[in-house]
Design an enzyme around this catalytic site. Structure first.
Site, PDB file in Angstrom:
ATOM      1  N   ARG A  38       0.831  -1.197   0.000  1.00 46.67           N
ATOM      2  CA  ARG A  38       0.000   0.000   0.000  1.00 46.67           C
ATOM      3  C   ARG A  38       0.869   1.253   0.000  1.00 46.67           C
ATOM      4  NH1 ARG A  38      -4.466  -1.667   4.648  1.00 46.67           N
ATOM      5  NH2 ARG A  38      -5.089  -3.669   3.718  1.00 46.67           N
ATOM      6  N   LEU A  64       1.844   1.049  -4.238  1.00 49.18           N
ATOM      7  CA  LEU A  64       0.888   1.676  -5.149  1.00 49.18           C
ATOM      8  C   LEU A  64      -0.377   2.078  -4.403  1.00 49.18           C
ATOM      9  CD1 LEU A  64       0.994  -0.795  -8.204  1.00 49.18           C
ATOM     10  CD2 LEU A  64       2.327   1.305  -7.887  1.00 49.18           C
ATOM     11  N   ASP A  65      -0.997   3.135  -4.860  1.00 49.87           N
ATOM     12  CA  ASP A  65      -2.313   3.516  -4.371  1.00 49.87           C
ATOM     13  C   ASP A  65      -3.352   2.903  -5.298  1.00 49.87           C
ATOM     14  OD1 ASP A  65      -4.636   4.606  -3.473  1.00 49.87           O
ATOM     15  OD2 ASP A  65      -4.043   6.708  -3.740  1.00 49.87           O
ATOM     16  N   LYS A  67      -6.417   2.900  -5.027  1.00 48.80           N
ATOM     17  CA  LYS A  67      -7.655   3.673  -5.102  1.00 48.80           C
ATOM     18  C   LYS A  67      -7.556   4.762  -6.169  1.00 48.80           C
ATOM     19  CE  LYS A  67      -8.948   2.871  -0.281  1.00 48.80           C
ATOM     20  NZ  LYS A  67      -9.243   3.487   1.044  1.00 48.80           N
ATOM     21  N   GLY A 130     -13.585 -14.717   8.222  1.00 51.68           N
ATOM     22  CA  GLY A 130     -13.244 -15.898   8.993  1.00 51.68           C
ATOM     23  C   GLY A 130     -11.764 -15.919   9.263  1.00 51.68           C
ATOM     24  N   HIS A 131     -11.340 -16.860  10.103  1.00 55.48           N
ATOM     25  CA  HIS A 131      -9.926 -17.080  10.370  1.00 55.48           C
ATOM     26  C   HIS A 131      -9.666 -18.579  10.385  1.00 55.48           C
ATOM     27  CE1 HIS A 131      -7.784 -13.353  10.858  1.00 55.48           C
ATOM     28  NE2 HIS A 131      -8.750 -12.831  11.619  1.00 55.48           N
ATOM     29  N   ASP A 132      -8.378 -18.906  10.458  1.00 55.28           N
ATOM     30  CA  ASP A 132      -7.940 -20.305  10.413  1.00 55.28           C
ATOM     31  C   ASP A 132      -8.808 -21.218  11.271  1.00 55.28           C
ATOM     32  OD1 ASP A 132      -6.311 -22.557  11.788  1.00 55.28           O
ATOM     33  OD2 ASP A 132      -5.011 -22.056  10.104  1.00 55.28           O
ATOM     34  N   ILE A 133      -9.071 -20.819  12.516  1.00 54.96           N
ATOM     35  CA  ILE A 133      -9.830 -21.671  13.437  1.00 54.96           C
ATOM     36  C   ILE A 133     -11.206 -22.017  12.865  1.00 54.96           C
ATOM     37  CG2 ILE A 133     -10.763 -19.706  14.742  1.00 54.96           C
ATOM     38  CD1 ILE A 133     -10.459 -21.430  17.271  1.00 54.96           C
ATOM     39  N   TYR A 135     -12.040 -22.026   9.527  1.00 57.32           N
ATOM     40  CA  TYR A 135     -11.916 -22.828   8.310  1.00 57.32           C
ATOM     41  C   TYR A 135     -11.653 -24.296   8.633  1.00 57.32           C
ATOM     42  CZ  TYR A 135     -11.080 -18.045   6.703  1.00 57.32           C
ATOM     43  OH  TYR A 135     -11.165 -16.693   6.474  1.00 57.32           O
ATOM     44  N   ASP A 161      -4.201 -21.887   7.566  1.00 60.64           N
ATOM     45  CA  ASP A 161      -3.461 -20.828   6.884  1.00 60.64           C
ATOM     46  C   ASP A 161      -2.331 -21.380   6.016  1.00 60.64           C
ATOM     47  OD1 ASP A 161      -4.955 -18.715   7.781  1.00 60.64           O
ATOM     48  OD2 ASP A 161      -3.537 -18.068   9.301  1.00 60.64           O
TER      49      ASP A 161
END
Length: 382
Positions: A38, A64-65, A67, A130-133, A135, A161
Site C-alpha cells: 500500500r 501503489l495507491d 484507489k 473468517g480465520h484459520d480456526i 476454516y 493458513d
C-alpha cells in the site's frame, strides 16, 4: 536467488497469512516475487511492517495507491509482465478494483491468477469473514485435535493458513505454471482453506472409511489416544515425544524404558488398555530429566525426540548439521525447504519495507524518471 523457479515473475498483492506464505515459498525457490504494498506503508492486519517478517522475505516491493486510476494502471502493467499473481482479498474485491481475472487475463493470456481465501470464491460462506480456526472447524479437522475429555484445541494456524492454504496455493501455482510452460493458457486458481484442510485430512478419512478411526476426541492411534504416540512430561518440567507405532519400534521402547517384561504392555493395540498403560508410561518419564531421556533414547529406533521450543530447535545438533535454520540480517528463521541437488536455493534476503523497490520496478516497466517523479507527486506510488 537461486532455485528451480528462477526466471519466473510473480506479483503478490499484499495481505496476511497464507498469501504471503505462498509468496515466500515461491521466492524461496527462485521466483522473482514483487509485492504490491500500500502507498500508505501498511500491509493489513495487526502485525507491524518489519524487515524481520519471515513471511515477507525474499521479495521486491512496490507501493501503489490502488484507489487511484494511475495506481491501477501501473498494477495492470506490472501484471502484464508477470507469469503469476497472488491475491488474498474477499471475493469480488479485485474485480471492483478493475484487476479481476477477466481484465488481467485479457492483458496477459498466459497469466496464472492465484486466489487465496478461507471459504473459497463460491458457496454460502464465501462473502463473510473468517480465520484459520473457523476454516479448519468447517472442514472437519478441528474436531479431531485435542485430548479425550477436553475441548478441541487449534494447532495454532498451521493447518488452515499454511498447510491447507498457502502451501496448497503454492502447489497450484507451480502446477498451473508448468501447464503454461507446456503450451497451455493461463487460468484462475481458487484455493480455499476449507478445501485444502479437507485434503490434508485424506488419510484420516481413509482410516475412518476402513473402520480404523473413531470420531471421539483423543481415542485413536494418532490423536493422543494411544500410550505409544504421545508427549510425556519429564522430571524437569520439559516434554518428550514418543511415536513407537510399529512392533519393532514398540519393542525397543519397552526395552529401553524397562518394560520388556511387563505383560500389560503386550496389549499394544487394545484401546481399552491405553489409559492405564499411558499412566504407567507417564510415571516412568517423570523420573528423569529430558536430557537424561535424550541420552537413553536419542539415536535409536524408538521413534523419539525431545519437544523443543523454537529457540531450542535452532540449537539442536541435528538442525545445525542440516542447516535447517539460517540467519537473515540478524533474524533467525527457517531455511528454504525442500533441498535440490541441481538447483540449490540461496539464503533469502530480508523482507523489504513497503516501496523499497518502487523506482527500480517502474524503470523495468519502461517508465522514465520524470514519469516516476510525477507519479510520486500525484500519490499514485510511494
Amino acid at each position: 536467488m537461486g532455485g528451480p523457479l528462477s526466471g519466473l515473475r510473480i506479483v503478490e498483492f499484499a495481505g496476511i497469512g497464507p498469501g504471503p506464505f505462498c509468496g515466500m515459498m515461491l521466492a524461496d525457490h527462485g521466483a522473482e516475487v514483487i509485492r504490491v504494498d500500500r502507498a500508505s506503508g501498511g500491509r493489513g492486519g495487526s502485525q507491524p511492517v518489519s524487515t524481520k517478517d519471515v513471511l515477507a522475505r525474499g521479495r521486491k516491493s512496490i507501493a501503489l495507491d490502488l484507489k487511484a486510476k494511475q495506481g491501477i494502471a501501473l498494477a495492470r502493467k506490472l501484471c502484464a509482465s508477470a507469469d503469476g499473481l497472488i491475491e488474498g482479498f474477499r471475493p469480488g474485491v479485485m474485480e471492483r478494483l478493475g484487476l479481476g481475472p477477466e481484465v488481467l487475463l485479457s492483458d496477459n493470456p498466459k497469466l496464472v491468477y492465484g486466489r487465496m481465501t478461507g471459504w473459497g470464491q463460491s458457496g454460502p460462506y464465501a462473502p463473510f469473514a473468517g480465520h484459520d480456526i473457523n476454516y479448519i472447524a468447517l472442514a472437519g479437522a478441528l474436531a479431531h485435535f485435542g485430548r479425550a475429555g477436553e475441548k478441541p484445541t487449534p494447532p495454532i494456524n498451521m493447518v488452515g493458513d499454511f498447510g491447507g492454504g498457502g502451501m496448497m496455493l503454492a502447489f497450484g501455482m507451480v502446477s498451473a505454471l508448468l501447464s503454461v510452460a507446456r503450451g497451455g493458457e493461463g487460468q484462475v486458481i481458487d484455493a480455499a482453506m476449507t478445501d485444502g484442510t479437507a485434503v490434508l485430512m485424506a488419510m484420516i478419512h481413509g482410516m475412518a472409511n476402513q473402520g480404523l478411526w473413531r470420531e471421539d476426541l483423543g481415542a485413536n492411534l494418532l490423536d493422543t489416544g494411544a500410550h505409544f504416540y504421545d508427549t510425556y512430561e519429564t522430571a524437569d518440567g520439559k516434554f518428550v515425544s514418543i511415536g513407537s507405532i510399529e512392533p519393532q519400534f514398540y519393542a525397543e521402547l519397552r526395552a529401553r524404558v524397562g518394560l520388556a517384561d511387563d505383560p500389560a504392555f503386550d496389549a499394544q493395540m487394545n484401546p481399552a488398555a491405553w489409559p492405564d498403560l499411558k499412566e504407567k508410561l507417564a510415571a516412568i518419564f517423570a523420573r528423569k530429566t529430558r536430557a537424561e531421556w535424550d541420552e537413553a533414547l536419542e539415536h535409536s529406533d524408538v521413534c523419539y525426540a525431545p519437544v523443543l521450543t523454537m529457540s531450542e530447535a535452532r540449537e539442536h545438533p541435528h538442525n545445525i548439521a542440516r542447516e535447517t535454520f539460517v540467519d537473515v540480517a540478524g533474524s533467525p528463521q527457517p531455511a528454504p525447504a525442500p533441498r535440490y541437488s541441481g538447483t540449490a536455493t540461496a539464503t533469502p534476503d530480508a523482507a523489504p519495507m513497503p516501496g523499497d523497490d518502487t523506482d527500480a520496478i517502474l524503470a523495468d516497466l519502461g517508465i522514465d524518471a520524470g514519469e516516476i517523479a510525477a507519479l510520486r507527486e500525484a500519490g499514485a506510488v510511494s
